[in-house]
Design a protein around this motif. Structure first.
Motif, PDB file in Angstrom:
ATOM      1  N   UNK A 200      42.011  38.732  29.680  1.00 36.33           N
ATOM      2  CA  UNK A 200      41.837  39.682  31.356  1.00 36.33           C
ATOM      3  C   UNK A 200      40.906  40.201  31.199  1.00 36.33           C
ATOM      4  N   UNK A 201      39.354  39.833  31.728  1.00 34.23           N
ATOM      5  CA  UNK A 201      38.167  40.955  31.916  1.00 34.23           C
ATOM      6  C   UNK A 201      38.683  42.024  32.575  1.00 34.23           C
ATOM      7  N   UNK A 202      39.207  41.522  34.409  1.00 33.56           N
ATOM      8  CA  UNK A 202      39.084  42.296  34.970  1.00 33.56           C
ATOM      9  C   UNK A 202      40.172  42.712  35.887  1.00 33.56           C
ATOM     10  N   UNK A 203      40.519  44.047  35.535  1.00 32.75           N
ATOM     11  CA  UNK A 203      42.969  43.925  35.655  1.00 32.75           C
ATOM     12  C   UNK A 203      42.961  45.701  36.219  1.00 32.75           C
ATOM     13  N   UNK A 204      42.955  45.742  37.473  1.00 30.46           N
ATOM     14  CA  UNK A 204      42.837  46.997  38.536  1.00 30.46           C
ATOM     15  C   UNK A 204      44.624  46.878  38.892  1.00 30.46           C
TER      16      UNK A 204
END
Length: 259
Positions: A200-204
């Motif tokens: 999960x490289x991008x988690x916002x």
């Protein structure tokens, strides 16, 4: 009264057909790769019309329906098309009103669709029921790479279901959940799950993290619920702090981390 309603419905369909005329022809003829209908007034009726040629279309790769007044009926038609479509890789439905019923329909499609890699359902009044259905689909789907669910109404139950799904899906690389009322337990589960999902490289959880010093308290506070002052933090928050800091490090640009 029934006759009047039928007449109004027919008028909406006719209007949508006029608005989408060339687009429908292009889809039927497999002559278009990207279709930008952002802000289109076609609404639900237009989405239903699009669903028909989309079922068999083999050329379209990107479909943008942001701010398109698409509700649950239109979402269900598009989702049904995805169950047969094998070419569309990106669908953007940001800022519509598909609600839980629409999310459930997309969840059903994700169980069988193997082409879609990017799905944006942000700002669609999706609650826990829709989030749980999507989470269950993520547990079996292996093609989706990016899922946008920001600015919805997803609470703790939905957040916990998504957190569990993250540990079962090694394909999802980007998950956007900013500005949802995730609840304390839901946010903690998501932070913990994300640290166990290196893919999960991008988690916002919120659009902007502005400092490296983000701890479990600051990350959790971004989700919209009250967190005690630093000296009053419970032991579990202190334990979670290193994990949350690592999450923030992954989310921040290198030039910010260097400061």
């Amino acid at each position: 009264m029934g006759g009047l309603c039928s007449t109004l419905e027919d008028a909406k369909v006719s209007r949508a057909r006029v608005v989408l005329g060339e687009s429908l022809d292009a889809l039927s003829q497999n002559s278009i790769e990207a279709l930008d209908l952002m802000g289109s007034p076609a609404g639900d009726e237009g989405a239903v019309l699009l669903g028909v040629p989309l079922c068999k279309n083999a050329s379209l790769r990107e479909l943008d329906l942001r701010w398109g007044s698409v509700g649950a009926k239109g979402a269900e038609a598009l989702a049904k098309a995805l169950e047969q479509n094998e070419s569309l890789s990106s669908m953007n439905l940001f800022c519509n009103s598909i609600k839980d019923a629409g999310a459930v329909a997309f969840a059903a499609a994700l169980r069988s669709n193997r082409a879609l890699t990017d799905l944006n359902l942000g700002w669609n009044s999706i609650g826990d029921r829709g989030a749980v259905a999507l989470a269950e689909a993520l547990a079996v789907n292996r093609s989706l790479r990016r899922l946008g669910l920001e600015q919805n109404a997803i609470g703790s139950r939905g957040a916990e279901a998504i957190a569990a799904a993250l540990l079962q899906n090694p394909s999802l690389s980007s998950l956007q959940l900013a500005r949802n009322p995730l609840g304390e337990d839901g946010a903690v589960r998501l932070v913990e799950a994300s640290t166990l999902a290196p893919w999960l490289a991008s988690f916002d959880l919120k659009p902007e993290l502005t400092a490296r010093a983000s701890t479990a308290r600051s990350v959790l506070s971004l989700t919209g619920f009250s967190i005690p002052e630093e000296e009053e933090l419970q032991e579990e928050f202190k334990i979670a702090a290193p994990r949350a800091t690592a999450l923030a490090d992954r989310a921040l640009p290198e030039d910010v981390l260097a400061k």
